[in-house]
Design a protein around this motif. Structure first.
Motif, mmCIF file in Angstrom:
data_model
loop_
_atom_site.group_PDB
_atom_site.id
_atom_site.type_symbol
_atom_site.label_atom_id
_atom_site.label_comp_id
_atom_site.label_asym_id
_atom_site.label_seq_id
_atom_site.Cartn_x
_atom_site.Cartn_y
_atom_site.Cartn_z
ATOM 1 N N ASN B 110 0.828 -1.190 0.000
ATOM 2 C CA ASN B 110 0.000 0.000 0.000
ATOM 3 C C ASN B 110 0.867 1.246 0.000
ATOM 4 O O ASN B 110 1.776 1.388 0.818
ATOM 5 C CB ASN B 110 -0.919 -0.010 1.232
ATOM 6 C CG ASN B 110 -1.930 1.121 1.219
ATOM 7 O OD1 ASN B 110 -1.590 2.286 1.075
ATOM 8 N ND2 ASN B 110 -3.184 0.764 1.384
ATOM 9 N N GLY B 111 0.588 2.158 -0.925
ATOM 10 C CA GLY B 111 1.461 3.309 -1.109
ATOM 11 C C GLY B 111 1.538 4.217 0.093
ATOM 12 O O GLY B 111 2.582 4.778 0.409
ATOM 13 N N TYR B 129 3.663 4.145 -5.549
ATOM 14 C CA TYR B 129 2.449 3.362 -5.387
ATOM 15 C C TYR B 129 2.659 2.103 -6.204
ATOM 16 O O TYR B 129 2.346 2.039 -7.379
ATOM 17 C CB TYR B 129 1.234 4.154 -5.856
ATOM 18 C CG TYR B 129 0.899 5.266 -4.912
ATOM 19 C CD1 TYR B 129 1.385 6.539 -5.116
ATOM 20 C CD2 TYR B 129 0.130 5.025 -3.784
ATOM 21 C CE1 TYR B 129 1.100 7.555 -4.216
ATOM 22 C CE2 TYR B 129 -0.161 6.033 -2.889
ATOM 23 C CZ TYR B 129 0.329 7.291 -3.104
ATOM 24 O OH TYR B 129 0.056 8.296 -2.221
ATOM 25 N N LEU B 131 1.536 -0.963 -6.745
ATOM 26 C CA LEU B 131 0.668 -1.802 -7.569
ATOM 27 C C LEU B 131 -0.084 -1.030 -8.643
ATOM 28 O O LEU B 131 -0.752 -1.628 -9.466
ATOM 29 C CB LEU B 131 -0.316 -2.561 -6.677
ATOM 30 C CG LEU B 131 0.387 -3.568 -5.772
ATOM 31 C CD1 LEU B 131 -0.624 -4.211 -4.833
ATOM 32 C CD2 LEU B 131 1.054 -4.643 -6.611
ATOM 33 N N SER B 132 -0.019 0.302 -8.629
ATOM 34 C CA SER B 132 -0.665 1.025 -9.719
ATOM 35 C C SER B 132 0.345 1.736 -10.601
ATOM 36 O O SER B 132 -0.018 2.499 -11.481
ATOM 37 C CB SER B 132 -1.702 2.015 -9.171
ATOM 38 O OG SER B 132 -1.250 2.630 -8.003
ATOM 39 N N SER B 133 1.643 1.439 -10.390
ATOM 40 C CA SER B 133 2.661 2.082 -11.200
ATOM 41 C C SER B 133 3.034 1.183 -12.370
ATOM 42 O O SER B 133 3.392 0.027 -12.169
ATOM 43 C CB SER B 133 3.894 2.360 -10.333
ATOM 44 O OG SER B 133 5.047 2.366 -11.124
ATOM 45 N N PRO B 134 2.953 1.694 -13.601
ATOM 46 C CA PRO B 134 3.279 0.845 -14.757
ATOM 47 C C PRO B 134 4.690 0.280 -14.705
ATOM 48 O O PRO B 134 4.937 -0.812 -15.186
ATOM 49 C CB PRO B 134 3.103 1.779 -15.956
ATOM 50 C CG PRO B 134 2.251 2.886 -15.478
ATOM 51 C CD PRO B 134 2.524 3.039 -14.023
ATOM 52 N N ASP B 218 -6.658 -4.545 -9.847
ATOM 53 C CA ASP B 218 -8.067 -4.428 -10.209
ATOM 54 C C ASP B 218 -8.203 -4.073 -11.683
ATOM 55 O O ASP B 218 -7.285 -3.524 -12.263
ATOM 56 C CB ASP B 218 -8.735 -3.329 -9.374
ATOM 57 C CG ASP B 218 -8.793 -3.701 -7.923
ATOM 58 O OD1 ASP B 218 -8.692 -2.780 -7.098
ATOM 59 O OD2 ASP B 218 -8.923 -4.898 -7.620
ATOM 60 N N PRO B 219 -9.384 -4.326 -12.257
ATOM 61 C CA PRO B 219 -9.545 -4.029 -13.687
ATOM 62 C C PRO B 219 -9.399 -2.557 -14.026
ATOM 63 O O PRO B 219 -9.117 -2.221 -15.176
ATOM 64 C CB PRO B 219 -10.977 -4.495 -13.983
ATOM 65 C CG PRO B 219 -11.311 -5.460 -12.918
ATOM 66 C CD PRO B 219 -10.544 -5.039 -11.708
ATOM 67 N N ASN B 220 -9.588 -1.645 -13.031
ATOM 68 C CA ASN B 220 -9.471 -0.229 -13.373
ATOM 69 C C ASN B 220 -8.098 0.328 -13.000
ATOM 70 O O ASN B 220 -7.924 1.522 -12.877
ATOM 71 C CB ASN B 220 -10.562 0.563 -12.661
ATOM 72 C CG ASN B 220 -10.699 0.123 -11.213
ATOM 73 O OD1 ASN B 220 -9.726 -0.289 -10.617
ATOM 74 N ND2 ASN B 220 -11.888 0.199 -10.679
ATOM 75 N N ASN B 221 -7.144 -0.549 -12.833
ATOM 76 C CA ASN B 221 -5.783 -0.126 -12.533
ATOM 77 C C ASN B 221 -5.139 0.396 -13.804
ATOM 78 O O ASN B 221 -5.130 -0.283 -14.821
ATOM 79 C CB ASN B 221 -5.015 -1.346 -12.003
ATOM 80 C CG ASN B 221 -3.687 -0.985 -11.405
ATOM 81 O OD1 ASN B 221 -2.976 -0.130 -11.921
ATOM 82 N ND2 ASN B 221 -3.339 -1.650 -10.329
ATOM 83 N N PRO B 222 -4.597 1.624 -13.770
ATOM 84 C CA PRO B 222 -4.012 2.153 -15.008
ATOM 85 C C PRO B 222 -2.809 1.354 -15.487
ATOM 86 O O PRO B 222 -2.424 1.454 -16.640
ATOM 87 C CB PRO B 222 -3.599 3.587 -14.629
ATOM 88 C CG PRO B 222 -3.560 3.612 -13.154
ATOM 89 C CD PRO B 222 -4.531 2.602 -12.668
ATOM 90 N N GLU B 236 -9.871 -12.802 -18.697
ATOM 91 C CA GLU B 236 -10.637 -11.640 -19.133
ATOM 92 C C GLU B 236 -11.463 -11.967 -20.366
ATOM 93 O O GLU B 236 -12.657 -11.695 -20.445
ATOM 94 C CB GLU B 236 -9.663 -10.515 -19.491
ATOM 95 C CG GLU B 236 -9.770 -9.293 -18.628
ATOM 96 C CD GLU B 236 -8.926 -8.152 -19.135
ATOM 97 O OE1 GLU B 236 -9.134 -7.728 -20.279
ATOM 98 O OE2 GLU B 236 -8.041 -7.725 -18.374
#
Lengths: 469, 276
Positions: B110-111, B129, B131-134, B218-222, B236
């Motif tokens: 968690n960030g 962050y 898990l949401s960082s490419p 999550d599916p809405n993760n960038p 998917e």
């Protein structure tokens, strides 16, 4: 067991031995079935047994079915066992009580309420129903309704409605229209939801800002958010998303309508995402990010904004009526709700509602209809409303819901009804909703400008809508 | 035995092969389209990207092999106190449910409130962050992958180490070789059969990674496009988009790739694996 009762006494001795072995086999079978999730079974090629229609059951009727005797539906004096699928975790406790009360009033029908987490509900349902299984009673919502109805997955209800003289006028026209397909009803409206602005009175007092009311405009909200943001304390005015999974209904559908835009044309063929007013509605959220009054999108993916609201890290929160029991459970007495701030158009919010439908594959459609009829009757709706977990759609029963959590100004949700616009749906809503999620998330994360993303989404959505024909 | 094998392995394989040549509707009902799925597969850049992500994940998790070797060698010392305790701790991740592992690691990453970023902040680094960082999401998940698989590899290496005769170590020591030299010249060459075994299994397993991703992203993760593995893409397409035919084609593509990689590894073993 009913089969033993039906046979003559001379055969009972032999039966006793046989049925014990069969019972053991049945128990082993039921135990085995209890381990495998119903969805997997269905995916493995469609076992039509009752156990597949909604996961493990431990009732006596399932062992009877597994041990090879005929299903218990035909025999008199034996309860018919139905399953009812739903996703809202708030419903867990109340649904057990209401199901138990129903069974007391109707001893030959027992209803098992089965919750599947919202993120997996539709995937699991589609898999189960494709294989001929799934629960007898299905909780349905707008985006998925047409898909299921048009593919014959829901039993038509018109005959039941006219046979039992069920009056549908207490349900709002908007809701009734959502749950009609080709002029026939395939689901009974159950509840509705609008979206309200929740605010933390404590944080407002600390910052010396007046509480929001129904006269607030977008500018009022933005100004207040700026005064409420205190980065040194880690407090923000408002999160730019209430829940990354619920974003459309709780967030941008409302602001799109408030800006005078639209998501899908009334004939269902054109996307509204490239309309300039729609883009204004979307920009509301990226503007909040740009102003610095919201945590970053990445922060909100890691920590759910509702958790932030509960722990006082954000002062305002766009939330549906399902948030009220959530806050009450967390003992939040210092929060309250009012109508959403106005945009340039009349409409304040998007209205949505769930319904109950009967699985076309159910072997007990008549009994399922009894359950649905009860749940959506005036008394049934009042019972649900009193639990505080949802707003009943039946006209005149909402007062019960208002009284269920008197510490909150729940009336705000009802007041918004007059100007509410319907939740946008099409024949296969899920496809373009998924596109919206992935394309717009790039904009929320700040990687792409929102106007570009919106136009990209409109193009993709138009493609998806064209494929529906 | 044959019935179980046939029912649970062969029959689904045959069915999946059949599905890969069909196109599915929303609720089942398939139409035969021949090689159509495979043709779209090779032009689908999401498939290519997923394969790339999976390959990166596999390569990073292969780093567990040298780590496991070193740890196993350390655990193999004679007279080490508490050896069984160490072994239990290293093996615990292997017997923990992957979904539970993923949930806990998700909290660690968690960030704002995760322990990892807290520890980094103590040395003055502001952690991303994860898990949401490419850039970092795939690396973060790979670290969990290494953590999960380490214990199993250590056990296999320990068994392999037992097979190395003690006299060889003593002879090397007499000739003046230090511990590091002994490790490189005696232990590693004789351990190559175990290394080969572990590497083959690791590649086969990591190419199929799904559960970690499903829980942590999550599916809405960038960052989803840069993190999505090929089995996640299969899920998917098959269960969210309900395009089961295409998903079956992806499954067979994966099958082909893993078989190819395994064959290549078996061919190469002649060059570097010393069987005693």
């Amino acid at each position: 067991m009913s089969d033993a009762e039906a046979k003559g006494s001379s055969e009972r001795a032999a039966d006793a031995v046989l049925s014990r072995r069969a019972l053991l086999k049945g128990l082993a079978g039921a135990a085995g079935l209890a381990v495998v999730p119903g969805g997997l079974l269905a995916a493995c090629g469609g076992s039509k047994s009752k156990a597949a229609s909604g996961g493990a059951t431990t009732s006596a009727s399932s062992t009877a079915a597994a041990s090879g005797s005929a299903s218990s539906s035909g025999s008199t004096g034996k309860a018919v066992h139905l399953t009812c699928g739903y996703w809202d975790p708030n419903m867990n406790g109340p649904s057990q009580q209401i199901a138990a009360a129903f069974q007391k009033a109707n001893p030959d029908i027992s209803v098992e309420m089965q919750q599947t987490p919202p993120a997996e509900y539709w995937t699991k349902l589609q898999t189960a129903v494709s294989a001929g299984g799934g629960p007898d009673i299905i909780s349905m919502n707008g985006p998925n309704y047409q898909l299921y109805a048009s593919n014959g997955m829901l039993a038509p209800l018109d005959e039941y409605i006219s046979k039992d003289h069920v009056d549908l006028s207490p349900f709002s026209q908007g809701l009734r229209d959502v749950y009609k397909y080709k002029n026939a009803y395939y689901a009974m409206p159950f509840n509705f939801s609008t979206i309200g602005l929740w605010y933390n009175k404590q944080l407002f007092d600390d910052a010396g800002v007046k509480y929001p009311d129904e006269n607030w405009t977008w500018d009022d909200l933005k100004a207040a958010a700026q005064k409420l943001t205190n980065k040194s304390k880690g407090v923000y005015g408002i999160p730019a998303t209430s829940d990354p999974a619920y974003m459309p209904q709780e967030e941008y559908y409302n602001t799109i309508y408030q800006a005078g835009g639209y998501i899908i044309s009334p004939d269902g063929t054109k996307s509204g995402f490239d309309d300039p007013k729609t883009i204004e509605g979307l920009k509301f959220w990226t503007d909040l990010q740009a102003m610095g009054v919201s945590p970053s999108y990445q922060q909100m993916l890691d920590t759910n904004p509702s958790a932030m609201f509960i722990s006082g890290k954000v002062a305002m929160f766009y939330g549906g009526p399902w948030r009220a029991p959530q806050w009450a459970k967390a003992n939040l007495s210092h929060v309250d709700v009012t109508q959403l701030p106005k945009g340039t158009s009349q409409s304040r919010t998007c209205i949505h509602g769930t319904a109950f439908a009967i699985n076309a594959h159910s072997k007990h459609k008549d009994e399922a209809w009894e359950v649905i009829k009860s749940f959506t009757s005036k008394d049934g709706e009042e019972a649900w409303g009193a639990t505080g977990i949802l707003i009943p759609a039946y006209q005149g029963t909402q007062d019960v819901w208002l009284k269920s959590l008197p510490q909150y100004n729940l009336k705000a949700y009802i007041d918004e009804l007059q100007t509410a616009l319907p939740y946008p749906v099409s024949k296969n809503t899920a496809v373009w909703q998924k596109d919206a999620e992935s394309i717009l998330s790039q904009a929320w994360a700040g990687k792409v400008d929102i106007t570009t993303a919106a136009k990209q989404l409109a193009a993709k959505m138009n493609d998806d809508l064209a494929k529906e024909k | 035995m044959v019935l179980g094998l046939g029912l649970f392995y062969l029959w689904p394989v045959v069915r999946t092969a059949y599905f890969s040549f069909t196109k599915w509707g929303a609720f089942g009902g398939s139409t035969w389209i021949g090689l159509g799925n495979y043709r779209s597969l090779f032009h689908d850049h999401e498939v290519l990207q997923a394969l790339r992500n999976t390959a990166i994940y596999t390569l990073i998790v292969l780093l567990a092999v040298p780590i496991a070797m070193v740890v196993a060698a350390m655990l193999n010392q004679r007279g080490l106190r508490g050896v069984s305790v160490y072994r239990v701790f290293y093996f615990l991740p292997v017997v923990t449910i992957p979904a539970a592992v993923a949930i806990v690691w998700r909290l660690l990453y968690n960030g704002d409130y995760g322990i990892i970023n807290y520890l980094l902040s103590l040395v003055g680094i502001k952690g991303p962050y994860w898990l949401s960082s490419p850039t970092f999401a795939l690396v973060a998940i790979s670290i969990v992958g290494i953590w999960m698989v380490l214990g199993q590899q250590i056990i296999i290496f320990l068994a392999g180490l037992q097979a190395i005769p003690q006299e060889l170590h003593e002879a090397a020591a007499i000739d003046g070789a230090g511990p590091a030299r002994r490790f490189m010249s005696v232990t590693v060459p004789l351990l190559t059969p175990s290394i080969f075994f572990v590497t083959v299994l690791s590649v086969i397993g990591t190419f199929q990674m799904f559960d970690l991703m499903y829980v942590m992203i999550d599916p809405n993760n960038p960052a989803i496009a840069q993190t999505r593995t090929i089995v996640y893409l299969f899920y998917e397409r098959g269960f969210i988009d309900n395009d089961r035919g295409y998903a079956a084609a992806i499954a067979f593509l994966l099958f082909g790739i893993i078989m190819l990689l395994t064959l290549v590894q078996f061919r190469l073993q002649k060059r570097w694996v010393h069987y005693v």
